[in-house]
Design a protein around this motif. Structure first.
Motif, PDB file in Angstrom:
ATOM      1  N   THR A   1      12.717  -3.766  -1.831  1.00  0.00           N
ATOM      2  CA  THR A   1      11.500  -4.485  -2.235  1.00  0.00           C
ATOM      3  C   THR A   1      10.297  -3.756  -1.663  1.00  0.00           C
ATOM      4  O   THR A   1      10.203  -3.571  -0.448  1.00  0.00           O
ATOM      5  CB  THR A   1      11.512  -5.921  -1.661  1.00  0.00           C
ATOM      6  OG1 THR A   1      12.804  -6.477  -1.825  1.00  0.00           O
ATOM      7  CG2 THR A   1      10.472  -6.787  -2.343  1.00  0.00           C
TER       8      THR A   1
ATOM      9  N   ALA B   1       6.981  -4.624  -2.969  1.00  0.00           N
ATOM     10  CA  ALA B   1       5.861  -5.573  -3.025  1.00  0.00           C
ATOM     11  C   ALA B   1       6.271  -6.834  -3.767  1.00  0.00           C
ATOM     12  O   ALA B   1       7.154  -6.811  -4.635  1.00  0.00           O
ATOM     13  CB  ALA B   1       4.667  -4.926  -3.736  1.00  0.00           C
TER      14      ALA B   1
ATOM     15  N   PHE C   1       8.418   2.628 -13.820  1.00  0.00           N
ATOM     16  CA  PHE C   1       7.359   3.626 -13.724  1.00  0.00           C
ATOM     17  C   PHE C   1       8.026   4.981 -13.456  1.00  0.00           C
ATOM     18  O   PHE C   1       8.498   5.620 -14.377  1.00  0.00           O
ATOM     19  CB  PHE C   1       6.323   3.185 -12.698  1.00  0.00           C
ATOM     20  CG  PHE C   1       5.728   1.855 -13.123  1.00  0.00           C
ATOM     21  CD1 PHE C   1       4.852   1.802 -14.191  1.00  0.00           C
ATOM     22  CD2 PHE C   1       6.119   0.661 -12.519  1.00  0.00           C
ATOM     23  CE1 PHE C   1       4.345   0.586 -14.647  1.00  0.00           C
ATOM     24  CE2 PHE C   1       5.613  -0.551 -12.957  1.00  0.00           C
ATOM     25  CZ  PHE C   1       4.733  -0.591 -14.019  1.00  0.00           C
ATOM     26  N   SER C   2       8.157   5.381 -12.205  1.00  0.00           N
ATOM     27  CA  SER C   2       8.933   6.596 -11.947  1.00  0.00           C
ATOM     28  C   SER C   2      10.128   6.224 -11.070  1.00  0.00           C
ATOM     29  O   SER C   2      11.256   6.103 -11.552  1.00  0.00           O
ATOM     30  CB  SER C   2       8.049   7.648 -11.296  1.00  0.00           C
ATOM     31  OG  SER C   2       8.829   8.773 -10.983  1.00  0.00           O
ATOM     32  N   THR C   3       9.858   5.995  -9.789  1.00  0.00           N
ATOM     33  CA  THR C   3      10.940   5.526  -8.908  1.00  0.00           C
ATOM     34  C   THR C   3      10.873   4.014  -8.731  1.00  0.00           C
ATOM     35  O   THR C   3      11.785   3.415  -8.157  1.00  0.00           O
ATOM     36  CB  THR C   3      10.823   6.185  -7.514  1.00  0.00           C
ATOM     37  OG1 THR C   3       9.614   5.747  -6.887  1.00  0.00           O
ATOM     38  CG2 THR C   3      10.832   7.695  -7.614  1.00  0.00           C
ATOM     39  N   SER C   4       9.785   3.410  -9.190  1.00  0.00           N
ATOM     40  CA  SER C   4       9.618   1.966  -9.003  1.00  0.00           C
ATOM     41  C   SER C   4       9.715   1.226 -10.322  1.00  0.00           C
ATOM     42  O   SER C   4       9.586   1.834 -11.404  1.00  0.00           O
ATOM     43  CB  SER C   4       8.264   1.675  -8.339  1.00  0.00           C
ATOM     44  OG  SER C   4       7.209   1.928  -9.237  1.00  0.00           O
TER      45      SER C   4
ATOM     46  N   VAL D   1      11.919  -0.301  -5.531  1.00  0.00           N
ATOM     47  CA  VAL D   1      12.024   1.158  -5.588  1.00  0.00           C
ATOM     48  C   VAL D   1      13.506   1.527  -5.450  1.00  0.00           C
ATOM     49  O   VAL D   1      14.188   1.051  -4.528  1.00  0.00           O
ATOM     50  CB  VAL D   1      11.180   1.812  -4.464  1.00  0.00           C
ATOM     51  CG1 VAL D   1      11.338   3.331  -4.479  1.00  0.00           C
ATOM     52  CG2 VAL D   1       9.704   1.432  -4.612  1.00  0.00           C
TER      53      VAL D   1
ATOM     54  N   ARG E   1       0.348  -3.042 -12.323  1.00  0.00           N
ATOM     55  CA  ARG E   1       0.638  -1.946 -11.375  1.00  0.00           C
ATOM     56  C   ARG E   1      -0.665  -1.293 -10.917  1.00  0.00           C
ATOM     57  O   ARG E   1      -0.851  -1.041  -9.726  1.00  0.00           O
ATOM     58  CB  ARG E   1       1.539  -0.899 -12.044  1.00  0.00           C
ATOM     59  CG  ARG E   1       1.660   0.407 -11.250  1.00  0.00           C
ATOM     60  CD  ARG E   1       2.485   1.394 -12.043  1.00  0.00           C
ATOM     61  NE  ARG E   1       2.313   2.768 -11.646  1.00  0.00           N
ATOM     62  CZ  ARG E   1       3.059   3.398 -10.749  1.00  0.00           C
ATOM     63  NH1 ARG E   1       4.000   2.754 -10.103  1.00  0.00           N
ATOM     64  NH2 ARG E   1       2.871   4.659 -10.484  1.00  0.00           N
TER      65      ARG E   1
HETATM   66  C1  LIG Z   1       9.262   1.316  -0.769  1.00  0.00           C
HETATM   67  C2  LIG Z   1       9.428   2.690  -0.107  1.00  0.00           C
HETATM   68  C3  LIG Z   1      10.820   3.244  -0.398  1.00  0.00           C
HETATM   69  C4  LIG Z   1       8.381   3.618  -0.747  1.00  0.00           C
HETATM   70  O1  LIG Z   1       8.496   4.825  -0.079  1.00  0.00           O
HETATM   71  P1  LIG Z   1       7.273   5.853  -0.028  1.00  0.00           P
HETATM   72  O2  LIG Z   1       7.638   6.941   0.899  1.00  0.00           O
HETATM   73  O3  LIG Z   1       6.008   5.093   0.159  1.00  0.00           O
HETATM   74  O4  LIG Z   1       7.359   6.484  -1.466  1.00  0.00           O
HETATM   75  P2  LIG Z   1       6.255   6.848  -2.503  1.00  0.00           P
HETATM   76  O5  LIG Z   1       4.866   6.878  -1.946  1.00  0.00           O
HETATM   77  O6  LIG Z   1       6.768   8.087  -3.169  1.00  0.00           O
HETATM   78  O7  LIG Z   1       6.335   5.633  -3.530  1.00  0.00           O
HETATM   79  C5  LIG Z   1       7.508   5.408  -4.245  1.00  0.00           C
HETATM   80  C6  LIG Z   1       7.213   4.382  -5.296  1.00  0.00           C
HETATM   81  O8  LIG Z   1       6.927   3.144  -4.656  1.00  0.00           O
HETATM   82  C7  LIG Z   1       5.726   2.628  -5.174  1.00  0.00           C
HETATM   83  N1  LIG Z   1       5.112   1.847  -4.118  1.00  0.00           N
HETATM   84  C8  LIG Z   1       4.987   2.178  -2.824  1.00  0.00           C
HETATM   85  N2  LIG Z   1       4.349   1.197  -2.154  1.00  0.00           N
HETATM   86  C9  LIG Z   1       4.082   0.238  -3.056  1.00  0.00           C
HETATM   87  C10 LIG Z   1       3.431  -1.026  -2.997  1.00  0.00           C
HETATM   88  N3  LIG Z   1       2.934  -1.508  -1.858  1.00  0.00           N
HETATM   89  N4  LIG Z   1       3.337  -1.753  -4.117  1.00  0.00           N
HETATM   90  C11 LIG Z   1       3.844  -1.296  -5.272  1.00  0.00           C
HETATM   91  N5  LIG Z   1       4.476  -0.110  -5.405  1.00  0.00           N
HETATM   92  C12 LIG Z   1       4.573   0.643  -4.311  1.00  0.00           C
HETATM   93  C13 LIG Z   1       4.905   3.842  -5.553  1.00  0.00           C
HETATM   94  O9  LIG Z   1       3.911   3.505  -6.491  1.00  0.00           O
HETATM   95  C14 LIG Z   1       5.989   4.716  -6.157  1.00  0.00           C
HETATM   96  O10 LIG Z   1       6.276   4.285  -7.473  1.00  0.00           O
HETATM   97  P3  LIG Z   1       6.524   5.344  -8.688  1.00  0.00           P
HETATM   98  O11 LIG Z   1       7.466   6.401  -8.167  1.00  0.00           O
HETATM   99  O12 LIG Z   1       7.183   4.513  -9.736  1.00  0.00           O
HETATM  100  O13 LIG Z   1       5.198   5.876  -9.082  1.00  0.00           O
HETATM  101  C15 LIG Z   1       9.188   2.643   1.444  1.00  0.00           C
HETATM  102  O14 LIG Z   1       7.844   2.288   1.675  1.00  0.00           O
HETATM  103  C16 LIG Z   1      10.105   1.669   2.123  1.00  0.00           C
HETATM  104  O15 LIG Z   1      11.259   1.966   2.385  1.00  0.00           O
HETATM  105  N6  LIG Z   1       9.572   0.461   2.419  1.00  0.00           N
HETATM  106  C17 LIG Z   1      10.366  -0.577   3.068  1.00  0.00           C
HETATM  107  C18 LIG Z   1      11.185  -1.335   2.028  1.00  0.00           C
HETATM  108  C19 LIG Z   1      11.888  -2.521   2.651  1.00  0.00           C
HETATM  109  O16 LIG Z   1      12.357  -2.440   3.775  1.00  0.00           O
HETATM  110  N7  LIG Z   1      11.955  -3.638   1.893  1.00  0.00           N
HETATM  111  C20 LIG Z   1      12.520  -4.852   2.391  1.00  0.00           C
HETATM  112  C21 LIG Z   1      14.026  -4.856   2.400  1.00  0.00           C
HETATM  113  S1  LIG Z   1      14.745  -4.439   0.841  1.00  0.00           S
END
Ligand SMILES: CC(C)(COP(=O)(O)OP(=O)(O)OC[C@H]1O[C@@H](n2cnc3c(N)ncnc32)[C@H](O)[C@@H]1OP(=O)(O)O)[C@@H](O)C(=O)NCCC(=O)NCCS
Length: 155
Positions: free
Chosen positions: A58, A60, A86-89, A117, A149
């Motif tokens: 998750t 967001a 989208f791409s990875t999300s 993601v 988004r």
């Molecule tokens: C989510 C996570 C994998 C993103 O990693 P990151 O290094 O920021 O990766 P990126 O910047 O390349 O973003 C990856 C994707 O996430 C999306 N994203 C990152 N933060 C976001 C946010 N706050 N809201 C929406 N989308 C978001 C980006 O837009 C991107 O999407 P796309 O590839 O479709 O364009 C990382 O922040 C993470 O592991 N967060 C903790 C998740 C967690 O513990 N969740 C609760 C338990 S499941």
């Protein structure tokens, strides 16, 4: 599912049903917001993982609205659907319906949008296969998901 096949929305949709028990409620006998958020997160995660065949985390949760309380003893149905990749999300929409089984009354109590993601074994984002909306509603949600988004990321 074969990775070459088109992935339609209906293939990954989730319907999850819960009965509201005493341990799920506050002092007023209403379902705890936190418990509902947990159920929403799980239903949405299952839809995201079913679509992507990946572990999904998750990123967001937005626009969670509590329209009406849900009471002890009611049945809660959560419907989760991948709106757009989208791409990875991907954005997953969830609607929540509460049902009073003594009166057959059903009401829409909550809606929410979640971003998941897809990640690899090291927790790094990986590309998710695109989704193909078919019905009028699926196409509308697909289109609206892009605006959401843009607003979400601008925040
Ligand atoms: C989510 C996570 C994998 C993103 O990693 P990151 O290094 O920021 O990766 P990126 O910047 O390349 O973003 C990856 C994707 O996430 C999306 N994203 C990152 N933060 C976001 C946010 N706050 N809201 C929406 N989308 C978001 C980006 O837009 C991107 O999407 P796309 O590839 O479709 O364009 C990382 O922040 C993470 O592991 N967060 C903790 C998740 C967690 O513990 N969740 C609760 C338990 S499941």
């Amino acid at each position: 599912m074969s990775t070459n096949k088109k992935r339609f929305v209906k293939y990954s949709q989730v319907e999850m049903t819960q009965l509201v028990l005493p341990n799920d409620t506050n002092q007023l006998g209403n379902l705890l917001g936190g418990r509902l958020m947990e159920w929403i997160d799980i239903a949405a995660a299952i839809a995201a993982q079913r679509h992507s065949n990946r572990v999904c985390v998750t990123a967001a949760l937005d626009n969670l609205v509590f329209h009406h309380p849900i009471h002890l003893g009611e049945v809660v149905t959560l419907r989760a659907s991948v709106n757009r990749v989208f791409s990875t999300s991907m954005e997953v929409g969830v609607i929540v319906i509460a049902e009073n089984q003594l009166t057959s009354d059903r009401r829409l109590t909550n809606t929410a949008y979640l971003t998941f993601v897809g990640v690899d074994d090291h927790g790094q984002p990986v590309k998710v296969p695109s989704i193909h909306p078919q019905s009028k509603d699926e196409k509308r949600r697909f289109k609206e998901a892009l605006d959401r988004r843009n607003k979400r990321l601008a925040k």
